[in-house]
Design an enzyme around this catalytic site. Structure first.
Site, short mmCIF file in Angstrom:
data_model
loop_
_atom_site.label_atom_id
_atom_site.label_comp_id
_atom_site.label_asym_id
_atom_site.label_seq_id
_atom_site.Cartn_x
_atom_site.Cartn_y
_atom_site.Cartn_z
CB THR A 101 32.59 29.34 22.99
OG1 THR A 101 32.61 30.47 22.11
CG2 THR A 101 33.59 29.57 24.12
CB SER A 140 38.89 33.48 17.86
OG SER A 140 37.50 33.54 18.07
CB THR A 141 35.40 29.80 19.48
OG1 THR A 141 35.81 29.34 20.77
CG2 THR A 141 34.28 28.90 18.97
CG ASN A 142 34.22 33.52 16.54
OD1 ASN A 142 33.60 32.66 17.16
ND2 ASN A 142 34.14 34.81 16.83
CB THR A 187 5.76 7.07 -18.05
OG1 THR A 187 4.77 6.72 -19.01
CG2 THR A 187 7.16 6.88 -18.65
CB SER A 318 2.70 -9.43 9.62
OG SER A 318 1.47 -9.23 10.29
CB SER A 319 2.75 -9.10 15.20
OG SER A 319 1.75 -8.10 14.98
CE LYS A 324 1.97 -7.50 4.72
NZ LYS A 324 3.02 -6.52 4.98
#
Length: 471
Positions: A101, A140-142, A187, A318-319, A324
């Site tokens: 609504t 209606s909202t519906n 697999t 990477s820090s 990397k």
């Protein structure tokens, strides 16, 4: 800044005069601060709300119950909104109580105030054109809200389908580029039988292409709307010809194949089409995540992993570890997929929670489907442009793995028998000899026959010789 006073059944409220929404939207803005995601985050929903209001005004005018002056003002207001005007005035949180609504009233109030401006009146002078009596007439909202939501989802699929079509083409190009690169298929993460890297990428393209058709099929279900059903589907407060007229105008305005649902009471409470679209989004998310898992495995290394392909380096990984580079794009798609899968569970639970003639949980259903659509479209675009198109292959490494693989023995089973093949495979593994070396050593095949049977042409296609005649 000047203010204005508006009134509803709960009393008076003060709104800033630069607000194009009204008192009911203001109350919803205060009540529902949940996601922080307002309606204007999804412009397709704003546009389809405007389409529904315009179509309703046209139908009411056609049936003689809305004046030309009001109809023209509402029409112009809706067209301006669909062109992008006042989108920032659609401020209500997507998740809300009241079965939508607040979203419907946000649209009614913005359109009413813009219409008043077009007519030469001030915001809030609803005696000249009213949000409920005029903009929401025969609705209606519906029925108005779910109709707009359905069409918003259909429109948002266009972006998703475009992204899927684009990445499918990129994967097909890689399939052609890698068509001559022999590698081992696997697999259970163990060596299986040879294939080409091109075949692997072609499979990615095909599996994503399948979902384009599924999305298009489900979009047709969402074009079946309950507009004209008003509160519960009985059509109370409408002209007997309103539903037919409104849906005809909506189809014209939206350029979508909008049709009336077969049974409006059923359509008002049923969430089946929403569930179907959410399920397809989940299916697509699972496929994307699986592809990204494969890309991460195939590019693992660079020296201690599969190292069959190279993903484009997008940022330092990477820090602490210099040099990397991580597969950040597939990782981000994986996380998007997990979120979309979670959205589907929410949609499932909300659809189940419907009671009698209405499902009050529609807002969270619509929020999650539209959010998934946006996230999937963005993630696919990112994966396509920032990963797939830049992938390169390590051809020699792939070929070396095939040559040394125990899995090559499978291609020779029809010619030396399963028991011989099992023994050769085990001995090759223990002695670290190649399959070919042991077969020649035991004179199970001559060198010319072995070379022919282990050629890419022989290993990558069905047998020309019947199995029974091979041994």
């Amino acid at each position: 800044m000047t203010n204005r006073i508006e009134h509803d059944l709960l009393g008076d409220e003060t709104l800033p005069d630069n607000a194009w929404y009204g008192i009911q939207t203001l109350r919803a803005l205060r009540n529902f601060n949940i996601t922080g995601v307002p309606i204007h985050h999804f412009y397709d929903l704003i546009n389809t709300l405007a389409m529904v209001k315009e179509a309703s005004a046209e139908a009411n005018h056609e049936l003689g119950i809305l004046s030309s002056k009001k109809t023209n003002a509402i029409r112009q207001a809706c067209m301006r909104i669909r062109e992008g005007e006042l989108h920032n005035q659609f401020v209500v949180d997507l998740i809300q109580g009241g079965a939508g609504t607040s979203t419907n009233m946000n649209a009614n109030e913005v359109i009413a105030n813009l219409s008043l401006s077009i007519m030469g009146h001030e915001k809030g002078e609803y005696q000249y054109l009213h949000p409920n009596n005029d903009v929401n007439k025969s609705q209606s909202t519906n029925d108005a809200y779910p109709t707009a939501a359905r069409l918003a989802i259909v429109l948002s699929t266009q972006t998703l389908i475009y992204a899927l079509s684009s990445i499918k083409k990129s994967l097909e190009k890689k399939s052609e580029e890698f068509s001559g690169i022999l590698k081992m298929g696997r697999t259970q993460l163990q060596d299986a039988v040879p294939m080409t890297l091109g075949q692997e990428f072609k499979a990615f393209a095909v599996t994503l292409g399948e979902d384009i058709q599924r999305i298009e099929e489900t979009s047709k279900l969402l074009c079946e709307v309950n507009l004209g059903g008003t509160a519960i589907g009985t059509g109370i407060n409408t002209h007997k010809d309103y539903a037919k007229s409104a849906i005809s105008h909506l189809a014209r305005i939206s350029s979508l194949p909008v049709v009336a649902a077969e049974h409006l009471i059923e359509a008002t409470s049923d969430m089946g089409a929403f569930v179907s679209m959410s399920s397809i989004q989940k299916r697509l998310a699972i496929k994307l995540s699986k592809i990204c898992n494969d890309l991460r495995l195939l590019s693992s290394g660079p020296r201690a992993g599969f190292n069959e392909i190279n993903l484009p380096a997008m940022q330092a990984g990477s820090s602490i570890m210099p040099g990397k580079v991580n597969p950040v794009i597939p990782e981000a798609v994986n996380q998007t997929a997990f979120q979309v899968i979670g959205h589907d569970l929410t949609v499932t639970m909300a659809a189940e929670a419907g009671q009698l003639q209405l499902n009050a949980m529609e807002p969270v259903i619509i929020y999650n489907i539209l959010n998934s659509m946006k996230m999937l479209s963005s993630a696919i675009y990112m994966l396509d442009h920032r990963c797939i198109r830049g992938i390169t292959a390590n051809k020699e490494h792939c070929h070396h793995q095939v040559k040394d693989s125990i899995g090559m023995i499978t291609a020779l089973v029809p010619y030396i028998g399963y028991d011989n093949a099992s023994r050769i495979a085990r001995n090759a593994l223990l002695s670290r000899s190649t399959v070919g070396e042991l077969i020649l050593k035991e004179s199970l095949l001559d060198a010319a026959t072995l070379d022919r049977l282990m050629s890419p042409q022989a290993m990558l296609n069905p047998m020309e010789t019947p199995y029974e005649a091979a041994i």
